[in-house]
Structure formats: structure tokens, C-alpha cells
Design an enzyme around this catalytic site. Structure first.
Site, PDB file in Angstrom:
ATOM      1  N   GLU A 173       0.828  -1.221   0.000  1.00 16.70           N
ATOM      2  CA  GLU A 173       0.000   0.000   0.000  1.00 16.70           C
ATOM      3  C   GLU A 173       0.855   1.261   0.000  1.00 16.70           C
ATOM      4  O   GLU A 173       0.665   2.161   0.839  1.00 16.70           O
ATOM      5  CB  GLU A 173      -0.967  -0.014   1.198  1.00 16.70           C
ATOM      6  N   GLU A 292      -5.558  -8.239  -0.603  1.00 14.80           N
ATOM      7  CA  GLU A 292      -6.255  -7.961   0.663  1.00 14.80           C
ATOM      8  C   GLU A 292      -7.704  -7.672   0.307  1.00 14.80           C
ATOM      9  O   GLU A 292      -7.993  -6.705  -0.413  1.00 14.80           O
ATOM     10  CB  GLU A 292      -5.652  -6.751   1.394  1.00 14.80           C
TER      11      GLU A 292
END
Ligand code: AHR
Length: 503
Positions: A173, A292
Site C-alpha cells: 500500500e 487484501e
């Protein structure tokens, strides 16, 4: 009552089912590792300190790949802290989760656990506080057979053979302002490209995942992918996507339709990959690693990190308790992932144990299944062969977020060898049942080999350690006549229908 009509034809295929669709995630976060997979003092722990009750549930869940060690954690992690004699390992502040990392578990323990669990490890390298060299060191430790400093250190630590890890995430991320060492797309694209090139010098067979957006609502979504791929397209194989869903302000209708957002997210990332491919006149395709995804009540009490001087080891963090509606959404998100099997070739339910997880544990006590365990386990077990393209005609339900959406969403898989077919379907109508008719005429003579539904009069029912199983999937009544199968799906339900060749 709403109605839906679905036509299945084994000739219309999307792609083979990718086993990596059924991956999950273990991060050094809360009790995912400590008192989750690892608890040496637990009565059921094995010689390596792993909880055997958790290992059994991981196998039952059917998880194929497990991503490790983060997540936000990895962006401040020094992997060397977690190898060598445990008593000499340092304690460190984990800035991502305001906790203390004791380093009782590191790469060697995780690899041993992955072997016991029968899962493929998927490693992430720290591109937050670290860079190319540290990624190369970790790769050397894991994959080089011996004769170099780091590979010999691994052997000295008890692992004679290399781990041969194939899938590697280049950071986590990196578009997120919350990420330690977060970067602009320009900064990250260049670092990811350089890291990937260098890692391939050690092992050209690696499968590398570049960070995409942390969510499709990120302000940089789309542009981030375009710029990062512009820099790293030729060096990588996958781009990641992450998404978490929750019922906001009691809006159950939109929540049940979360798959609409996941479809949009995947389609947009694929379009961006293909744009860069066309603009750069390249040949290869880039695949999506949806590494995710889950339901997560992000703003809830359970997700509040410790503050101030409180830096606990393995606190209870992100321990969401899932209800039946959450399980229907998880089943629906799996439908979306499977439907995109031509381009989504890896996915990880985040996470596996205790932290927004299908498996929960009590320290020294039992391990138990959340509601979300069931649709995942059944889909992982029965989705086989080829994903079919379905023709779904359904009444609509109104949602504040997405407008009118089909009351049912479904996907089917078909194994041409055995003739087995599995249909996974959700009823997103929060108020009423949906009557479903399946047109099976193209399949020839078939019989129902199993039909099961997860639903409850109160869709807010959640499993607990005291009562994990008073609501579990139960038989669904189906009627098969003249090539049409009919079933009534209760409001807010997930179901699976399995068919086989008639004897
Ligand atoms: O899974 C929990 C967290 O969600 C991960 O650490 C991070 O990558 C994401 O924001």
C-alpha cells in the site's frame, strides 16, 4: 419475493479456476501471529509452538497461499530481527500498529508453519523504510541454496534447503498516506522497477507483485496504476488491489452489493493495465493480485490502535465478529473474484486468524469458526475446473450507493473431466426471498449432488467462542424437472448448488 433466471452452458468459459484465488494473509498485527498461529504454551501446541487446532482449521478452510509478514507492518520491518536464536532477537516498536514486536516468529518459523499448513508462502519486502539491498538480502536468505552469507545463515538457522518462494510483493500500500515511508507513484514506480530487476538477477522465475491502490476510492486511484505500471510494467507480473467493505450507517442494501464495487475495481485496474500495454506496444499481460479483501469495520472500537506509552505485545486488535450478512458479502466477493479468473490470478482473504479473520482463538482456549469461514471453505473446496460465463436475469433491488442492482449474483464452475458443476449464489435482497430458476438444459442429464444455504431469520447473528455453530450452512431444498432447477433463496443468503452427471 424477487425472481431470477440463470442459464448455464458449459461451452461458455471464462478461464480455469486459479487455486491462488483462495489465498489468505498473516500479518504481525494484533493476535494474528502470537496466540493466533503460534502459542507455545497452548495445550495443543506442537514442538514448534504452532497451534494444531488452528492448523486443522486452516486446512479445513482450504487456504492455498498465505501472504506474510504484512501489511502495514512490513513497511517498518527489519526481517533480520526475526532470524537466529530467539533469545537474542531484539524487541522493536511496531509503528504501524503501535505495538511491540518481540520477534519470536520470523521468516524461518513462518516457512515451517506454511509447510505444516500445506500453503504456498507469498512474501512481502519492505519498500517503506528500506530498499533494493534489503529485499535482495531476504531473497538470498530464502531462495539461494547455499555458499553465500545469507543463504549459509539460513542453513545455520536450521533450514538446509532453500524455501523457493515464488511470489513476492514489492512493498505494501505504498499509495497510502498512513504507510510508513509512503511514496508518490513516481517515486514508488522507479523503486519497484529497480527492486524487481535486481531480484530477477538472483531468480528470474519469481512472480512479482507491484502495489496498486489501497482502495478504488483513493484520490490517486487509476493515475497511480498508470504511472507505476508506466515505470515497472516489464519488470513485474501482478498489480495488487486491496478492498475492505462494511455496512455504513446501517445501509445493508449497499453492503450486500459490495461485489459491484469489486467488479468495478477489477475492471478498472485491468483496463489501466491494458492501456499501458497498448500505449507501450508491449506483449505480456499484467494480472491482478487482489491480495487484501474482506469485510472490516474499520472505524469500530476493535480497530482502535493503542496510543501514548502503551506499546503492547499482540494486543486484541481488529478482532471483528462477523454475522450472517457479513458472510453473505464474503461469499459475494468470492463470486466477483472467480468471475474475473481470466485476470485475477491471486487473491488473499485478509486476514486468517484473529485479525478480521475467519478463524478465531482464545489464548489457552479453543479455536473457532466465524460465519465468514463457511462460504470461503465451501467455495475453495468445490470451485473446480473452469469458471463459466453465466446469463443472469434478475429482478433488481435498490441500493443507496449503487442504484438498482440484480437481486442475485452468481458464478459457476464446471469440471469437464468429471462433469461436476458448482454454482455459488447470493440473494442480495435484504427484505425478501428470491425464487431462482436455473436453466440446465445444455448440461444434459444431471442430478443434484448437494445444495446448501447459509441464512438466518436474524442476519445479525454472529458466532462466538461459546456458540460458534448454531448457525451454519444447512440443506437447501431444490426441485429439478425438465432441465430446470428451482430453489427459493431466503433474504440475505449465500448458497451453493452442486450438480453431477446423472448415473
Ligand atoms: O489488513 C489490515 C491492514 O489493512 C493491512 O496491514 C494494510 O495493508 C491494510 O490497510
Amino acid at each position: 419475493m424477487t425472481n431470477a433466471h440463470i442459464t448455464l452452458d458449459p461451452a461458455f468459459r471464462v478461464a480455469p479456476v486459479n487455486r491462488r484465488t483462495f489465498g489468505s494473509f498473516v500479518e504481525h498485527l494484533g493476535r494474528s501471529v502470537y496466540t493466533g498461529i503460534h502459542e507455545p504454551t497452548h495445550p495443543g501446541a506442537n514442538a514448534r509452538g504452532f497451534r494444531t487446532d488452528v492448523l486443522a482449521l486452516v486446512k479445513e478452510l482450504g487456504v492455498t497461499t498465505v501472504r506474510y509478514p504484512g501489511g502495514n507492518f512490513v513497511s517498518g520491518y527489519r526481517w533480520e530481527d526475526g532470524v537466529g536464536p530467539v533469545e537474542k532477537r531484539p524487541r522493536r516498536l511496531d509503528l504501524a500498529w503501535h505495538s511491540t514486536e518481540p520477534n519470536w516468529v520470523g521468516v524461518d518459523e513462518f516457512m515451517a508453519w506454511a509447510t505444516e499448513a500445506g500453503v504456498e508462502p507469498m512474501m512481502a519486502v519492505n519498500l517503506g523504510t528500506r530498499g533494493v539491498q534489503e529485499a535482495l538480502d531476504l531473497l538470498e536468505y530464502c531462495n539461494v541454496p547455499g555458499g553465500t552469507a545469507w543463504s549459509d545463515a539460513r542453513r545455520a538457522n536450521g533450514a538446509e534447503s532453500p524455501y523457493k518462494v515464488r511470489m513476492w510483493c514489492l512493498g505494501n500500500e505504498m499509495d497510502g498516506p498512513w504507510q510508513i515511508g509512503g511514496k508518490t507513484a513516481h517515486e514508488y514506480g522507479r523503486l519497484a522497477s529497480q527492486t524487481a530487476k535486481a531480484m530477477r538477477m538472483i531468480d528470474p522465475e519469481l512472480e512479482l507483485v507491484v502495489c496498486g491502490s489501497s482502495h478504488s476510492s483513493m484520490p490517486t486511484f487509476g493515475e497511480w496504476e498508470r504511472e507505476v505500471l508506466g515505470a515497472a510494467y516489464e519488470d513485474i507480473d501482478f498489480i495488487s488491489a486491496h478492498a475492505y467493505y462494511q455496512a455504513r450507517d446501517g445501509d445493508l442494501a449497499s453492503f450486500l452489493a459490495s461485489g459491484v464495487n469489486m467488479d468495478y475495481f477489477i475492471d478498472s485496474v485491468v483496463a489501466t493495465c491494458d492501456h499501458v500495454k497498448a500505449a507501450r506496444k508491449l506483449d505480456k499481460d499484467i494480472y491482478v493480485s487482489f491480495d487484501e479483501w474482506n469485510v472490516w469495520y474499520q472505524s469500530g472500537e476493535a480497530s482502535k490502535t493503542p496510543t501514548g506509552d502503551d506499546w503492547p505485545v499482540a494486543p486484541r486488535l481488529l478482532e471483528d465478529h462477523y454475522n450472517v450478512a457479513d458472510a453473505v458479502v464474503v461469499g459475494g466477493l468470492l463470486i466477483s473474484l472467480l468471475r474475473h479468473s481470466d485476470r485475477v490470478r491471486s487473491a488473499c482473504l485478509a486476514q486468517l486468524v484473529n485479525v478480521i479473520a475467519p478463524i478465531m482463538t482464545e489464548p489457552g482456549g479453543p479455536a473457532w469458526r466465524q460465519t465468514t469461514f463457511h462460504p470461503f471453505a465451501l467455495t475453495a473446496r468445490y470451485a473446480k475446473g473452469e469458471v463459466l460465463k453465466l446469463d443472469v436475469r434478475s429482478d433488481q433491488v435498490e441500493t443507496p450507493q449503487y442504484g438498482g442492482v440484480a437481486a442475485v449474483d452468481a458464478v459457476a464452475t464446471y469440471d469437464p473431466e468429471t462433469g461436476d458443476l458448482a454454482l455459488f449464489i447470493i440473494n442480495r435482497n435484504a427484505q425478501a426471498a428470491t425464487q431462482v430458476e436455473l436453466d440446465l438444459r445444455s448440461l444434459g442429464a444431471v442430478r443434484v449432488t448437494g445444495a446448501t444455504v447459509l441464512a438466518n431469520d436474524d442476519h445479525r447473528w454472529a458466532a462466538t467462542s461459546d456458540d460458534p455453530d448454531s448457525v451454519v450452512p444447512h440443506d437447501l431444498t431444490t426441485i429439478l424437472a425438465d432441465g430446470t432447477l428451482s430453489a427459493e433463496l431466503p433474504a440475505v443468503s449465500w448458497a451453493m448448488v452442486r450438480l453431477g452427471r446423472a448415473a
